[in-house]
Design an enzyme around this catalytic site. Sequence first.
Site, PDB file in Angstrom:
ATOM      1  N   ALA A  65       0.859  -1.192   0.000  1.00  0.00           N
ATOM      2  CA  ALA A  65       0.000   0.000   0.000  1.00  0.00           C
ATOM      3  C   ALA A  65       0.888   1.232   0.000  1.00  0.00           C
ATOM      4  CB  ALA A  65      -0.905   0.010   1.225  1.00  0.00           C
ATOM      5  N   HIS A  66       0.248   2.395  -0.185  1.00  0.00           N
ATOM      6  CA  HIS A  66       0.954   3.672  -0.108  1.00  0.00           C
ATOM      7  C   HIS A  66       0.380   4.464   1.057  1.00  0.00           C
ATOM      8  CE1 HIS A  66       2.176   7.818  -1.133  1.00  0.00           C
ATOM      9  NE2 HIS A  66       3.205   7.230  -1.714  1.00  0.00           N
ATOM     10  N   GLY A  67       1.245   4.900   1.961  1.00  0.00           N
ATOM     11  CA  GLY A  67       0.802   5.641   3.134  1.00  0.00           C
ATOM     12  C   GLY A  67       1.389   7.030   3.185  1.00  0.00           C
ATOM     13  N   GLY A  68       1.221   7.665   4.336  1.00  0.00           N
ATOM     14  CA  GLY A  68       1.671   9.044   4.490  1.00  0.00           C
ATOM     15  C   GLY A  68       3.168   9.206   4.375  1.00  0.00           C
ATOM     16  N   LEU A  69       3.957   8.162   4.684  1.00  0.00           N
ATOM     17  CA  LEU A  69       5.415   8.239   4.606  1.00  0.00           C
ATOM     18  C   LEU A  69       5.956   7.527   3.373  1.00  0.00           C
ATOM     19  CD1 LEU A  69       6.362   7.620   8.341  1.00  0.00           C
ATOM     20  CD2 LEU A  69       6.241   9.787   7.114  1.00  0.00           C
ATOM     21  N   GLY A  70       5.093   7.176   2.449  1.00  0.00           N
ATOM     22  CA  GLY A  70       5.547   6.504   1.237  1.00  0.00           C
ATOM     23  C   GLY A  70       5.000   5.093   1.143  1.00  0.00           C
ATOM     24  N   TRP A  71       5.703   4.288   0.344  1.00  0.00           N
ATOM     25  CA  TRP A  71       5.236   2.935   0.084  1.00  0.00           C
ATOM     26  C   TRP A  71       5.512   2.003   1.254  1.00  0.00           C
ATOM     27  CZ3 TRP A  71       2.079   1.590  -3.688  1.00  0.00           C
ATOM     28  CH2 TRP A  71       1.941   2.458  -4.774  1.00  0.00           C
ATOM     29  N   LYS A  88       8.364  -0.259   6.203  1.00  0.00           N
ATOM     30  CA  LYS A  88       7.676   1.026   6.064  1.00  0.00           C
ATOM     31  C   LYS A  88       8.708   2.130   6.139  1.00  0.00           C
ATOM     32  CE  LYS A  88       4.101   3.951   8.132  1.00  0.00           C
ATOM     33  NZ  LYS A  88       3.327   4.134   6.904  1.00  0.00           N
ATOM     34  N   ASP A 192      -2.071   9.041  14.680  1.00  0.00           N
ATOM     35  CA  ASP A 192      -2.747   8.958  13.384  1.00  0.00           C
ATOM     36  C   ASP A 192      -3.697   7.764  13.325  1.00  0.00           C
ATOM     37  OD1 ASP A 192      -3.341   9.865  10.832  1.00  0.00           O
ATOM     38  OD2 ASP A 192      -1.732   8.702   9.881  1.00  0.00           O
TER      39      ASP A 192
END
Length: 643
Positions: A65-71, A88, A192
């Site tokens: 997945a892609h999150g707030g800090l990248g992949w 992460k 978060d």
Amino acid sequence: MADPEVAENRRFCGNCDASVGRGRNDKPGRSEGFCAQCGTRYSFAPKLRPGDLVGGQYEVLGCLAHGGLGWIYLARDHNVSDRWVVLKGLLDTGDAEAAAAAIAERKFLAEVEHPSIVRIYNFVEHPDPLDGGAVGYIVMEYVGGRSLKELRSERDAAGQLIPLPIDRAIAYVLEVLPALGYLHGIGLLYCDFKPDNVIHSAEQLKLIDLGAVRRIDDEDSPVYKTDGYCAPELGEEGPSIESDLYTVGRTLAVLIANFDYARAYRDRLPDAIALPVLAEYPSLHRFLLRAIDPDPAGRFDSAQVMADQLAGVLREVLAMRDGQPRPAPSTMFGPERRTFGVSGEAPAPIDIAMAAPLPQVDSTDAAAGFLATSAALDPARLVDVLAAAPLRTQEVRLRLAQALIDVGALEAAENELGELYREDRHDWRISWYRGVAALAGGDVSVARDCFTAVYALVPGEPAAKLAMAACHELLGEITSAARWYRLVWRVDHAYASAAFGLARVLTEHGDRAGAIAVLEEVPSTSSHYVSARLAAVSARVRDRPPSEVDEQDLATAADRLSTLELDVERLTRSTIEVLTAAHQWVLANGPLPNSVLECRLTDRGLRGGLERCYRTLARLADDPASRVWLVDQANSVRPVTWV
């Protein structure tokens, strides 16, 4: 992911939040480049490829997945049985020293150990393929399952998202709250919380993303947040326990209802008209309003308190659905000091005040032991002892206010409570005692407002709703009184005051059958079981014209009465009620060959029974005037005889 790519509408500059990487003239946008507004470099392409070996032991398998800090990547740990792990991104920088410092600072995450929190195994660095700089990665436990966001992604035939069942959504939140409480207890903030970061596996729920976790006293690290979930003060004041719990309230709201939580309602809830689920479950509505109060001081101040209140709300939701009570000891209140309204008449305000339960003493208060030893004192003596207490803590002053109310010193009690309120307007117990004092003084409107304020702060507590119900009844607001009495009674049959109150207001509404049903629900283990059964017998026959009574009503009332073990006086008085109703019915409809309470359903048979009852009461009477009146009643009702 077979083709890892970030949708163009989710590409924003990490520095100025401007849109980047957008397509033009039917051409797709670039996944890497520089922001046209501030010049900051951006990249939405994965930095790691399948087959890359990170930290000398983690083989990358692909993107998750892609999150707030990248992949976020799935990898295989070749040093530990080829187990699956998750990588992460921790810091996106070309500065190797900064990356190393960030990793060192985040080492505390490896000490986090809770069954509902993903485990952190390691922290590693890997070269950035763009510039050769260092990128830090957290190596985490892999948790299989679906996120709460995925569970919430089903749509109906019209394409609308289907909210989760309320009881299931609440249960999910209740399972995760202890994990947040654990983090807070060891000095960490999650920062978060949202549906994306909770995985529902076969065994349990787990928080899966610790990338935004920071120490409570950390004022320098960047703050990661998600619009629609984060608290409004986060940008200026930074994260706190209250802001963490704010995200829990927002998450629960998003799970149970469809609304524009990211824009139009990013820091508030739609009203109950727009979201009928809030009108259907008022305590859930109050819970959410407190959880996302714009003022951090107005929110829940601990995960435990939040969980206690949410558990009370869940019991209410379930009881409303299936009618089965779900009692549980309160962490906020003691039991009712007495039951009010048992006589069948509306109680006086002072009766309700004297019955109101006491808030429990904070066991961490310096004077908690002293208060425990003085609890058995009578109110007058307690006033003297508390007034001379060596420690004037919050708990001592609150108990002093209660003792002053009990002895009728209402002005002194209000002065004490007013001073406490000026010092801490968010302590719900001050409003509780103010409501009790107002009731003791006969000011029911003020009491209702005070108890409503308490309910807003502790929406899972039956005591607050019971006090509100009683005030509404005294003010003639019968519909509201019935609603709150019913909520209390459905959840916990230990509150007999709620049963008697609900029966009174239902009778006033003309729902005699409903009133009888409630009274007959009082369990045999209750000390008020007999009183409730007698009240149900009376409700079947009292103040009813013969046209509204049938033979079955009379037979049922007689049958219920005959099963009760009563003293002679109570049994005789209740027998008079049933026989009087039967006599009126026979006069209007004619005799029957049946019997009621061993009296034939004829004019003569019922008169004879009534005469015997009045003469029995006359023999039991203590004063001559009562005895004479009862004999007169016996003579007036006795059958006609020939001399």
